[in-house]
Design an enzyme around this catalytic site. Structure first.
Site, PDB file in Angstrom:
ATOM      1  N   TYR A  32      44.161  40.674  38.448  1.00  0.00           N
ATOM      2  CA  TYR A  32      42.966  40.786  37.608  1.00  0.00           C
ATOM      3  C   TYR A  32      43.282  41.089  36.150  1.00  0.00           C
ATOM      4  CZ  TYR A  32      44.262  45.578  38.414  1.00  0.00           C
ATOM      5  OH  TYR A  32      44.982  46.743  38.494  1.00  0.00           O
ATOM      6  N   GLY A  33      44.550  41.301  35.821  1.00  0.00           N
ATOM      7  CA  GLY A  33      44.892  41.752  34.473  1.00  0.00           C
ATOM      8  C   GLY A  33      45.938  40.888  33.808  1.00  0.00           C
ATOM      9  N   THR A  34      47.031  41.509  33.401  1.00  0.00           N
ATOM     10  CA  THR A  34      48.049  40.810  32.608  1.00  0.00           C
ATOM     11  C   THR A  34      48.851  39.792  33.400  1.00  0.00           C
ATOM     12  OG1 THR A  34      49.751  42.500  32.963  1.00  0.00           O
ATOM     13  CG2 THR A  34      48.268  42.794  31.056  1.00  0.00           C
ATOM     14  N   LEU A  35      48.677  39.729  34.718  1.00  0.00           N
ATOM     15  CA  LEU A  35      49.379  38.725  35.533  1.00  0.00           C
ATOM     16  C   LEU A  35      48.594  37.414  35.651  1.00  0.00           C
ATOM     17  CD1 LEU A  35      50.763  40.985  38.402  1.00  0.00           C
ATOM     18  CD2 LEU A  35      52.085  39.856  36.609  1.00  0.00           C
ATOM     19  N   GLU A 107      54.966  46.693  39.051  1.00  0.00           N
ATOM     20  CA  GLU A 107      53.748  47.496  38.894  1.00  0.00           C
ATOM     21  C   GLU A 107      54.000  48.990  39.109  1.00  0.00           C
ATOM     22  OE1 GLU A 107      51.305  46.319  37.542  1.00  0.00           O
ATOM     23  OE2 GLU A 107      50.941  44.259  38.135  1.00  0.00           O
TER      24      GLU A 107
END
Length: 168
Positions: A32-35, A107
């Protein structure tokens, strides 16, 4: 030195660092983010040296969650508070065990994030899909009061620029 090695989670709640699974199966992971595609860390999913990651599609959480941008590096964090916030948009990748272990280390699982499970609606697929996701269960109380997002973009109108690892 990296924290304890996280392995496949086998509990219904997706308790972090469960038991090992060397069956060779692929595990769905919701990012949901920087990936996500177009975001600063997406390249690690494309790097075959870390294992296999196959894009399965866009998705959103079935339950609302608080997605916030927090900390000195403006990191997107999904707080493990189901029922609060918004349905969060992201992407689903099927990853092999090697990639999953890499993502656990990337992570900082279980120190910074915990690998848990949640259900998503995957575009073009009927019924819910259970995925691994990296959530934050331990955080300063003020994070609950930060603005909640439904779709993270590092260049978004929020104005909080993500500070990549290589710049820290």
């Amino acid at each position: 030195m990296p924290g304890p090695e996280c392995k496949w989670s086998t509990t219904e709640t997706g308790a972090p660092c469960g038991t090992d699974d060397s069956s060779g199966r692929l595990a769905p992971v919701f990012v949901y983010g920087t990936l996500k595609t177009g975001q600063p860390n997406h390249r690690v999913l494309l790097d075959g040296a870390h294992g296999r990651a196959a894009f399965r599609g866009r998705a959103h959480t079935l339950e609302p969650y608080p997605l916030v941008i927090a900390g000195e590096h403006n990191i997107p964090r999904l707080l493990n508070l189901p029922g609060r916030g918004h349905r969060v948009f992201g992407e689903v990748y099927e990853v092999d065990e090697r990639m999953l272990r890499f993502l656990d280390e990337f992570e900082s699982c279980p120190d910074m994030y915990q690998r848990t499970r949640l259900h998503v609606a995957l575009e073009g697929v009927r019924g819910p899909l259970e995925c691994f996701v990296y959530t934050t269960a331990t955080y300063p109380p003020e994070w609950v009061h930060l603005p909640y997002l439904d779709d993270y973009d590092s260049q978004g109108k929020h104005g909080l620029r993500y500070n990549p690892r290589e710049n820290r």
